[in-house]
Scaffold this active site. Structure first.
Site, short mmCIF file in Angstrom:
data_model
loop_
_atom_site.label_atom_id
_atom_site.label_comp_id
_atom_site.label_asym_id
_atom_site.label_seq_id
_atom_site.Cartn_x
_atom_site.Cartn_y
_atom_site.Cartn_z
N ASP A 12 1.06 -1.21 0.10
CA ASP A 12 -0.03 0.06 -0.05
C ASP A 12 0.95 1.18 -0.24
O ASP A 12 1.82 1.34 0.71
CB ASP A 12 -0.79 0.06 1.53
CG ASP A 12 -1.90 1.12 1.42
OD1 ASP A 12 -1.74 2.10 0.56
OD2 ASP A 12 -2.72 1.09 2.37
N ILE A 13 0.65 2.18 -1.03
CA ILE A 13 1.63 3.46 -1.12
C ILE A 13 1.70 4.28 0.16
O ILE A 13 2.51 4.62 0.32
CB ILE A 13 1.33 3.97 -2.35
CG1 ILE A 13 2.68 5.04 -2.61
CG2 ILE A 13 0.21 4.82 -1.90
CD1 ILE A 13 2.65 5.66 -4.04
N GLY A 34 -10.19 5.36 -4.38
CA GLY A 34 -9.26 4.80 -4.78
C GLY A 34 -7.86 5.39 -4.08
O GLY A 34 -8.08 5.57 -2.75
N ASP A 36 -6.41 8.10 -4.30
CA ASP A 36 -6.67 9.37 -3.62
C ASP A 36 -7.14 9.45 -2.48
O ASP A 36 -6.67 10.14 -1.48
CB ASP A 36 -7.58 10.23 -4.75
CG ASP A 36 -7.58 11.64 -4.44
OD1 ASP A 36 -6.53 12.37 -3.98
OD2 ASP A 36 -8.41 12.35 -5.11
N SER A 120 -3.53 5.82 -12.62
CA SER A 120 -4.67 5.78 -13.69
C SER A 120 -5.08 4.16 -13.71
O SER A 120 -5.89 4.16 -14.47
CB SER A 120 -4.21 6.35 -14.95
OG SER A 120 -4.35 7.81 -14.98
N THR A 121 -4.79 3.41 -13.04
CA THR A 121 -5.11 2.02 -13.33
C THR A 121 -6.36 1.53 -12.33
O THR A 121 -6.61 0.60 -12.47
CB THR A 121 -3.92 0.91 -13.23
OG1 THR A 121 -3.36 1.09 -11.69
CG2 THR A 121 -2.71 1.02 -13.96
N GLY A 122 -6.57 2.56 -11.52
CA GLY A 122 -7.73 2.14 -10.61
C GLY A 122 -9.34 2.61 -11.34
O GLY A 122 -9.41 2.23 -12.34
N VAL A 123 -9.85 3.73 -10.55
CA VAL A 123 -11.05 4.09 -11.13
C VAL A 123 -10.93 4.86 -12.55
O VAL A 123 -11.99 5.02 -13.34
CB VAL A 123 -11.63 4.96 -10.15
CG1 VAL A 123 -11.95 4.40 -8.82
CG2 VAL A 123 -10.93 6.29 -9.97
N TYR A 124 -9.74 5.24 -12.96
CA TYR A 124 -9.69 5.80 -14.31
C TYR A 124 -9.33 4.57 -15.55
O TYR A 124 -9.45 5.03 -16.56
CB TYR A 124 -8.54 6.73 -14.27
CG TYR A 124 -8.69 7.87 -13.67
CD1 TYR A 124 -9.62 8.16 -13.09
CD2 TYR A 124 -7.50 9.08 -13.55
CE1 TYR A 124 -10.04 9.47 -12.27
CE2 TYR A 124 -7.67 9.97 -12.72
CZ TYR A 124 -8.85 10.33 -12.28
OH TYR A 124 -9.19 11.50 -11.56
#
Length: 361
Positions: A12-13, A34, A36, A120-124
């Site tokens: 987890d970042i 996400g 964010d 950008s690989t999550g909700v985007y």
């Protein structure tokens, strides 16, 4: 901090320690689901939101910093990733801009390390494989001319799935060589020649040839009378004392490494960058003749020098290591050397996918 220039971690970042953490931000000064939201909640949402509002709107690809508050970092670099619309609407260029601009901000802030999510690989909805290729490409280009520790944090195993012909071939190669190693160990079978050989379990080991004429004579001693053999052995034990052997030491790993760099005509910088280690570690290696590397570091330098398999084994042996067909890490390294692939970024992706240590660690 680790000595790798580039690392991939499954984490987890918000748990990663770095000078700067990159957030996949909302264009407006608010936060959504996400990564964010996770970063806001870990940092302290009210304090972070107040700082984010001072920045105002961010366009896709832009990046701007705030304090990191409760995170294990000094800064959060907010960048707006592109939404995936099929790949024909400039998504690739926009995603590259996110990494390029974030790295530029980190450099301006004087950061020595920065951690990225897979932007950008999550909700985007950006495809993970394409996003990974873009991230690694930008990071590779950046590290050619800059000194920075860069971490790519992948949250779960589903986020990181390597595919394609090359990686399928690696799995097949590992399976094949593992079977061969087991056959040889258990049955004395050489799978390459499909022939049975006598197993050596419990067999007496022949000692290595000794220096000089005496050592050569010992190998033909079976034709001599017992008394002469005994006298010859006594003579060899005297002449082959520990002190005598110590006079014939081979080059150390460090000496061999520096010799290969000169022999290949490479510069120190291009070698340690190819090996994915930082300048401080290489300075330590160059200054210490008796430097003892970890195996992953020794392998990384063999690849950086573009050594073939025999040359790699020789260099590793000087550090007390070897490549073995009973070890998955070793088989992956051997596969790439045999196929003439020496790029540490590509090899580290394969090692990471197989849950192996990364080159340089």
């Amino acid at each position: 901090m680790p000595t790798l220039a580039f690392r991939i971690v499954r984490n987890d970042i918000t748990k990663v320690k770095a000078d700067a953490i990159v957030n996949t931000a909302n264009p407006e000064p608010t936060y959504a689901d996400g990564t964010d939201r996770a970063i806001y909640e870990a940092a302290g949402p009210e304090l972070l939101l107040a700082e984010r509002q001072r920045i105002g709107r961010l366009n896709v690809g832009q990046a701007a910093p705030t304090p990191a508050f409760a995170l294990h970092a000094r800064y959060i670099i907010h960048t707006v990733g592109p939404s995936w619309e099929g790949g024909d609407h400039g998504e690739t260029e926009a995603l590259r801009a996110c990494y390029i601009n974030s790295l530029a901000v980190a450099e301006e802030l004087g950061c020595e390390s920065v951690a990225f999510p897979l932007i950008s690989t999550g909700v985007y909805g950006f495809p993970k494989r394409e996003a990974l290729d873009i991230a690694v490409s930008v990071i590779r280009e950046y590290l050619q001319d800059h000194e920075m520790k860069i971490i790519l944090a992948v949250f779960d195993s589903e986020s990181f799935v390597l595919s394609g012909e090359v990686f399928d071939e690696i799995d097949a190669y590992i399976d094949e060589k593992t079977v061969e190693a087991r056959q040889k160990a258990e049955y004395g079978i050489d799978a390459d020649k499909n022939a049975r050989k006598p197993a050596r379990h419990g067999a007496a080991k022949m000692s290595a040839p000794m220096p000089g004429q005496v050592g050569q004579a010992l190998f033909s001693a079976s034709a001599m009378p017992d008394m002469e053999v005994e006298e010859l052995c006594e003579e060899s034990m005297v002449s082959d004392s520990l002190e005598e052997r110590m006079k014939h030491l081979d080059d150390t790993w460090q000496e061999a490494l520096l010799w290969w760099i000169d022999e290949k005509g490479y510069t120190d910088v291009e070698v340690y960058k190819r090996a994915n280690v930082d300048r401080k570690l290489f300075s330590k290696i160059r200054s210490k003749e008796e430097y003892q590397p970890k195996k992953m570091t020794a392998v990384a330098f063999a690849l950086a020098l573009r050594l073939n398999l025999d040359e790699t084994q020789d260099l590793l042996k000087r550090a007390g290591f070897a490549l073995s067909h009973s070890n998955k890490f070793d088989l992956i390294i051997e596969y790439f050397i045999e196929h003439g692939v020496y790029d540490t970024y590509t090899i580290n992706l394969a090692l990471f996918d197989h849950k192996q240590p990364l080159l340089g660690e």
